[in-house]
Scaffold this active site. Structure first.
Site, PDB file in Angstrom:
ATOM      1  N   LYS A  71       0.823  -1.230   0.000  1.00  0.00           N
ATOM      2  CA  LYS A  71       0.000   0.000   0.000  1.00  0.00           C
ATOM      3  C   LYS A  71       0.853   1.274   0.000  1.00  0.00           C
ATOM      4  O   LYS A  71       0.445   2.290  -0.552  1.00  0.00           O
ATOM      5  CB  LYS A  71      -0.942   0.000   1.202  1.00  0.00           C
ATOM      6  N   ASP A 107      -9.843   2.241   2.555  1.00  0.00           N
ATOM      7  CA  ASP A 107      -9.905   1.573   3.864  1.00  0.00           C
ATOM      8  C   ASP A 107     -10.467   2.536   4.916  1.00  0.00           C
ATOM      9  O   ASP A 107     -11.261   2.129   5.772  1.00  0.00           O
ATOM     10  CB  ASP A 107      -8.496   1.152   4.334  1.00  0.00           C
TER      11      ASP A 107
HETATM   12  N1  LIG Z   1     -11.397  -5.605   7.659  1.00  0.00           N
HETATM   13  C1  LIG Z   1     -10.589  -5.065   6.800  1.00  0.00           C
HETATM   14  O1  LIG Z   1     -10.996  -4.641   5.722  1.00  0.00           O
HETATM   15  C2  LIG Z   1      -9.132  -4.905   7.135  1.00  0.00           C
HETATM   16  C3  LIG Z   1      -8.348  -4.019   6.382  1.00  0.00           C
HETATM   17  C4  LIG Z   1      -6.988  -3.880   6.714  1.00  0.00           C
HETATM   18  C5  LIG Z   1      -6.449  -4.619   7.775  1.00  0.00           C
HETATM   19  N2  LIG Z   1      -7.251  -5.483   8.484  1.00  0.00           N
HETATM   20  C6  LIG Z   1      -6.667  -6.236   9.639  1.00  0.00           C
HETATM   21  O2  LIG Z   1      -6.054  -5.307  10.523  1.00  0.00           O
HETATM   22  C7  LIG Z   1      -4.960  -5.906  11.188  1.00  0.00           C
HETATM   23  C8  LIG Z   1      -3.729  -5.003  11.123  1.00  0.00           C
HETATM   24  O3  LIG Z   1      -3.285  -4.841   9.798  1.00  0.00           O
HETATM   25  P1  LIG Z   1      -2.084  -3.814   9.459  1.00  0.00           P
HETATM   26  O4  LIG Z   1      -1.919  -3.844   7.993  1.00  0.00           O
HETATM   27  O5  LIG Z   1      -2.313  -2.503  10.132  1.00  0.00           O
HETATM   28  O6  LIG Z   1      -0.842  -4.568  10.146  1.00  0.00           O
HETATM   29  P2  LIG Z   1       0.599  -3.988  10.492  1.00  0.00           P
HETATM   30  O7  LIG Z   1       0.886  -2.727   9.747  1.00  0.00           O
HETATM   31  O8  LIG Z   1       1.545  -5.133  10.361  1.00  0.00           O
HETATM   32  O9  LIG Z   1       0.494  -3.598  12.063  1.00  0.00           O
HETATM   33  C9  LIG Z   1       0.285  -4.561  13.033  1.00  0.00           C
HETATM   34  C10 LIG Z   1       0.068  -3.902  14.410  1.00  0.00           C
HETATM   35  O10 LIG Z   1      -0.338  -4.951  15.302  1.00  0.00           O
HETATM   36  C11 LIG Z   1       0.471  -4.911  16.465  1.00  0.00           C
HETATM   37  N3  LIG Z   1       0.573  -6.280  16.959  1.00  0.00           N
HETATM   38  C12 LIG Z   1       0.868  -7.402  16.253  1.00  0.00           C
HETATM   39  N4  LIG Z   1       0.790  -8.494  17.057  1.00  0.00           N
HETATM   40  C13 LIG Z   1       0.449  -8.041  18.298  1.00  0.00           C
HETATM   41  C14 LIG Z   1       0.214  -8.675  19.549  1.00  0.00           C
HETATM   42  N5  LIG Z   1       0.324  -9.993  19.696  1.00  0.00           N
HETATM   43  N6  LIG Z   1      -0.150  -7.899  20.594  1.00  0.00           N
HETATM   44  C15 LIG Z   1      -0.269  -6.573  20.448  1.00  0.00           C
HETATM   45  N7  LIG Z   1      -0.063  -5.899  19.296  1.00  0.00           N
HETATM   46  C16 LIG Z   1       0.302  -6.634  18.232  1.00  0.00           C
HETATM   47  C17 LIG Z   1       1.796  -4.334  16.020  1.00  0.00           C
HETATM   48  O11 LIG Z   1       2.443  -3.810  17.152  1.00  0.00           O
HETATM   49  P3  LIG Z   1       4.048  -3.539  17.187  1.00  0.00           P
HETATM   50  O12 LIG Z   1       4.252  -2.190  16.558  1.00  0.00           O
HETATM   51  O13 LIG Z   1       4.386  -3.541  18.627  1.00  0.00           O
HETATM   52  O14 LIG Z   1       4.691  -4.649  16.418  1.00  0.00           O
HETATM   53  C18 LIG Z   1       1.309  -3.257  15.018  1.00  0.00           C
HETATM   54  O15 LIG Z   1       0.936  -2.100  15.681  1.00  0.00           O
HETATM   55  C19 LIG Z   1      -4.760  -7.274  10.528  1.00  0.00           C
HETATM   56  O16 LIG Z   1      -5.308  -8.249  11.383  1.00  0.00           O
HETATM   57  C20 LIG Z   1      -5.542  -7.183   9.242  1.00  0.00           C
HETATM   58  O17 LIG Z   1      -6.053  -8.445   8.866  1.00  0.00           O
HETATM   59  C21 LIG Z   1      -8.573  -5.623   8.188  1.00  0.00           C
END
Ligand SMILES: NC(=O)c1ccc[n+]([C@@H]2O[C@H](COP(=O)([O-])OP(=O)(O)OC[C@H]3O[C@@H](n4cnc5c(N)ncnc54)[C@H](OP(=O)(O)O)[C@@H]3O)[C@@H](O)[C@H]2O)c1
Length: 272
Positions: A71, A107
């Site tokens: 992205k 999004d």
């Molecule tokens: N419904 C939808 O349309 C949609 C759209 C986009 C994303 N999503 C979902 O949103 C989620 C995040 O996506 P993203 O792209 O933002 O991911 P990302 O950029 O990789 O960010 C992940 C975040 O999660 C935190 N994290 C990961 N594991 C953790 C744990 N065990 N405990 C606490 N914090 C944790 C990380 O913290 P640290 O900084 O400490 O590593 C970081 O802040 C995913 O599950 C994805 O499937 C859904």
């Protein structure tokens, strides 16, 4: 010459790595079919994000969605970035117009649409500081809603501080009243983890009314705990749906009706 230049069929794609799991093709193809449009939507596995625009153009796609981890590259490579994508610095939708690649982020508005079913919301806690947290918190801020971000680690908080969004690591977080608590972390996606420690979350939920998890298709430990504490809960299915609906409207330059939206929702629930 590209295989997508055979006839007048408009070809769309989703770029990602991985992309096999994506439900976007079934969602968009169901709407193309329902509206009798000569268009098809494919999966396009792309490993090297630097080649995104080149691949988009070479394949003569009319439009595309871009998912993890490309992205930010989508934002950087676009000829023109429109709307909130400029603030987020990440795009999930491309369309080709007058030989230019235009980029949008659907999004953020998709999330706002998804939480419309909750009551009045003035203050939101966003757990997580990744790409999704950026989109969500900026969308809320633009709507005049008070946002606080809390993340496991401190290193990702710089972005939010620059945007004047209050942000804390777990250790600095102070309890407050929030109408809505959002899990935008991947905790609970492939494991049974909570996004913060349980007692902290229980205390937060005591003063909250709604909980939303961006993860979809399952009840995460976060949503299960929120439900147990009496909050109204919702998973990320509508967020996925509405980002797709908005992208579809950009692709087709139309406003789609509620019947088509229901077709897209039904398609999302099907196995891919
Ligand atoms: N419904 C939808 O349309 C949609 C759209 C986009 C994303 N999503 C979902 O949103 C989620 C995040 O996506 P993203 O792209 O933002 O991911 P990302 O950029 O990789 O960010 C992940 C975040 O999660 C935190 N994290 C990961 N594991 C953790 C744990 N065990 N405990 C606490 N914090 C944790 C990380 O913290 P640290 O900084 O400490 O590593 C970081 O802040 C995913 O599950 C994805 O499937 C859904």
């Amino acid at each position: 010459m590209s295989k997508n230049n055979i006839n007048n069929t408009q070809v769309y794609a989703i770029f990602g790595d991985p992309v096999e799991h994506s439900k976007s093709p079934q969602m968009h193809n169901s709407a193309f079919e329902f509206l009798n449009l000569d268009a098809v939507y494919k999966k396009h596995h792309l490993k090297d994000g630097k080649k995104l625009k080149e691949e988009f153009l070479n394949n003569l796609y009319a439009g595309a969605n871009i998912t993890v981890p490309h992205k930010e590259q989508a934002f950087k490579q676009a000829d023109e970035v429109i709307g909130i994508a400029n603030e987020i610095k990440a795009a999930n939708t491309y369309i080709k117009k007058d030989n230019k690649v235009l980029a949008y982020n659907t999004d953020a508005p998709g999330f706002l649409k998804a939480i419309e079913s909750f009551g009045n919301i003035n203050k939101v806690l966003v757990i997580g500081a990744g790409g999704t947290a950026k989109a969500i918190s900026l969308a809320l801020k633009e709507k005049g809603i008070d946002v606080v971000v809390v993340n496991r680690s401190e290193s990702k908080l710089e972005f939010f501080k620059e945007k004047d969004i209050k942000s804390y690591s777990w250790k600095d977080f102070r309890l407050d009243y929030f109408d809505l608590v959002v899990n935008s972390t991947s905790a609970g996606l492939k494991d049974d983890k909570l996004p913060m420690n349980k007692s902290q979350l229980e205390n937060i939920f005591l003063n909250s009314s709604y909980a939303f998890d961006c993860i979809y298709g399952k009840e995460t430990p976060f949503l299960a705990l929120a439900k147990k504490e009496g909050l109204e809960t919702k998973d990320g299915e509508d967020m996925l749906l509405f980002q797709g609906v908005l992208a579809f409207e950009y692709f087709t330059n139309t406003k789609i009706d509620s019947k088509t939206i229901e077709i897209m929702r039904k398609a999302l629930k099907e196995e891919n």
